[in-house]
Design an enzyme around this catalytic site. Structure first.
Site, PDB file in Angstrom:
ATOM      1  N   GLU A   1       0.854  -1.194   0.000  1.00 56.57           N
ATOM      2  CA  GLU A   1       0.000   0.000   0.000  1.00 56.57           C
ATOM      3  C   GLU A   1       0.885   1.237   0.000  1.00 56.57           C
ATOM      4  O   GLU A   1       1.872   1.304   0.748  1.00 56.57           O
ATOM      5  CB  GLU A   1      -0.907   0.016   1.228  1.00 56.57           C
TER       6      GLU A   1
ATOM      7  N   GLU B   1      -2.753  11.479   3.131  1.00 55.51           N
ATOM      8  CA  GLU B   1      -3.870  11.315   4.061  1.00 55.51           C
ATOM      9  C   GLU B   1      -3.932  12.562   4.927  1.00 55.51           C
ATOM     10  O   GLU B   1      -2.906  13.150   5.265  1.00 55.51           O
ATOM     11  CB  GLU B   1      -3.680  10.087   4.946  1.00 55.51           C
TER      12      GLU B   1
END
Length: 289
Positions: free
Chosen positions: A167, A172
């Site tokens: 990932e 974010e």
């Protein structure tokens, strides 16, 4: 990092009260911090893009919708229902992609899991993926307590399961900590479940009110994650041929979403934050010729 984006086996969000997710989580320590310039490397050519210049729903030749866990509830104690092809939650307007989180129940949907919030999650899985390249997303972020917008990638071959498939979190942002953007790498050896993930942060004071370019430079030797041409995270390939530490010699697909709750809801959810939008000016991908 607790409550990251990976497919962490957690109790269904729709079955958990907000209090169950409202733990105090501090910004993680930087374990892969960098400070170096980044730009599209010489000799690369653009291989994929969406400029969001066609009003309406996102281009179905570029994007699909992830609604896979609406009924059961999403991972990480997230509280949203992800709608597919619903203009209130996802649309192209004014030259921008808009992903909008709303405070509402969509009880008329057959896969509704009781969520009090709606949003959208779009991805290129099954349409486009890449091994190595330079990815750039120009975006203005959704903010307010409870919001968790993200720009990220997952391994296309999910037989490896998470975190073995790899990932890449390009960006974010959690609404209770405005202006701090996070980049992270997750693998079987490095992930938040065992508290070994490679992560770093950058302060972007106007991330909620202005567009910035969130970038990934990924090659066989290392990854750089940065914003506006400056890398704040570096992750090097150890070249030991170990899939547990470097599963990134295989294709990854791109994901854009705005979650509600989870890490973003760590300090509660502000009802006045809705509707909350992440606006994306463009997505561009370059690869070596």
């Amino acid at each position: 990092m607790t409550c990251m984006r990976g497919l962490l086996l957690a109790a269904p969000a729709a079955l958990l009260p907000l209090a169950a997710a409202a733990q105090t989580i501090q910004a993680p320590m930087s374990t892969a911090a960098a400070d170096e310039p980044m730009a599209v490397p010489p000799g690369y050519t653009r291989v994929w893009a969406d400029e969001f210049d066609r009003p309406g729903l996102p281009d179905p030749t570029r994007w699909a919708y992830d609604t896979s866990r609406n009924k059961e509830g999403w991972w990480n104690n997230e509280l949203q229902y992800y709608a597919a092809a619903r203009r209130e939650n996802v649309r192209v307007a004014g030259g921008h992609l808009i992903i909008e989180a709303r405070h509402e129940q969509l009880k008329d949907r057959a896969d509704h899991g009781g969520q009090d919030y709606s949003s959208a999650k779009i991805y290129t899985r099954g349409i486009a993926d890449w091994t190595y390249g330079f990815v750039e997303v120009r975006a203005k972020l959704a903010c307010g307590k409870g919001m968790w917008p993200a720009i990220w990638m997952l391994g296309s071959d999910e037989r490896a399961d998470w975190p073995g498939l790899g990932e890449i979190d390009i960006m974010e942002h959690v609404g209770w900590d405005p202006g701090r953007v996070h980049g992270s790498i997750h693998t079987k050896a490095y992930n938040h479940v065992i508290k070994t993930q490679k992560t770093a942060q950058a302060m972007v004071s106007d991330a909620c009110t202005a567009f910035h370019t969130y970038q990934l430079d990924w090659n066989a030797d290392r990854m750089l994650i940065g914003v506006d041409g400056r890398a704040f995270l570096r992750f090097d390939n150890d070249h030991k041929g170990n899939h547990d530490t470097w599963p990134f010699a295989s294709p990854q697909y791109l994901i854009l979403n705005v979650a509600v709750g989870g890490w973003g809801g760590d300090k509660g959810i502000d009802a006045n934050a809705f509707p909350a939008r992440m606006e994306v000016d463009y997505v561009r991908v370059w690869q070596k010729k």
